[in-house]
Write an enzyme that holds these catalytic residues in place. Sequence first.
Site, mmCIF file in Angstrom:
data_model
loop_
_atom_site.group_PDB
_atom_site.id
_atom_site.type_symbol
_atom_site.label_atom_id
_atom_site.label_comp_id
_atom_site.label_asym_id
_atom_site.label_seq_id
_atom_site.Cartn_x
_atom_site.Cartn_y
_atom_site.Cartn_z
ATOM 1 C CG ASP A 51 14.825 5.461 9.107
ATOM 2 O OD1 ASP A 51 15.043 4.890 8.029
ATOM 3 O OD2 ASP A 51 14.611 6.684 9.222
HETATM 4 N N1 URA Z 1 10.659 8.521 7.120
HETATM 5 C C1 URA Z 1 11.814 8.459 7.825
HETATM 6 O O1 URA Z 1 12.584 9.419 7.865
HETATM 7 N N2 URA Z 1 12.086 7.311 8.484
HETATM 8 C C2 URA Z 1 11.262 6.245 8.506
HETATM 9 O O2 URA Z 1 11.561 5.232 9.143
HETATM 10 C C3 URA Z 1 10.072 6.331 7.768
HETATM 11 C C4 URA Z 1 9.788 7.482 7.090
#
Ligand code: URA
Length: 241
Positions: free
Chosen positions: A106
């Site tokens: 993310d």
């Molecule tokens: N899980 C999440 O919620 N976000 C990420 O970036 C990676 C794993």
Amino acid sequence: MPRLQLERLLHSQGFGSRKECRVLIRRGRVAIAGETVDDPFREIEADGLVFAVDGEDWIWQAKAYLMLNKPAGYECSHQPKHHASVYALLPPPLNGRGVQSLGRLDEDTTGLLLFSDDGQFIHAISSGKRKVPKIYRVTAKHAVDDGQIAALLAGVQLADEPAPLAAAGCERVGEREILLTVNEGRYHQVKRMVAAAGNRVEALCRVAVGGLALPADLAPGKWRWLDADDLDRLRSPAAAS
Ligand code: URA
């Protein structure tokens, strides 16, 4: 041992089209062992070759395998919507040879992000079937209690998932911090699992993929090549961090 004309060699490493590489060489911008080589058709042994373009050293790589310490505020996309792209953190030749991230983090997640231009490798490591463990350091909004850890290990039901998802590991490392290992790579998986267990993710950092840990000396925003040992670690069980 591949022998390649210098023009083809530079092209294979992402320095532009063959014509652009020819121009680069003819302009005297390419050197090998300190000597400018301006003949684009000179045959060069590629294996182990160190060459310089505009004074910057490069090691010839048949395929590119690298890691980035992803900072917050970057999207894992070539067409980012709200932030800069992680690809902007890589030098142009790596983008020129088409490296892709192995899965996505993310925008606000930091830590270990791998890239390659080896399609088979990308598929092997990112495919759900392979179950490569990913370890995240989770900073939660509230103190993490034993019930939440038990729920994460037992499995929590996420919307749109046919069955509960269980963490492959969960270790408390601080009042509000856990190391959470997951084998899948579902959308917002860690954030949704932690929410389903009754807490909330405030900060998320991926600290390992397989047995390959994020090196302490790789600063946020910096990248480096993976060597043969790194690639072995990647395929071995999760790294303790
Ligand atoms: N899980 C999440 O919620 N976000 C990420 O970036 C990676 C794993």
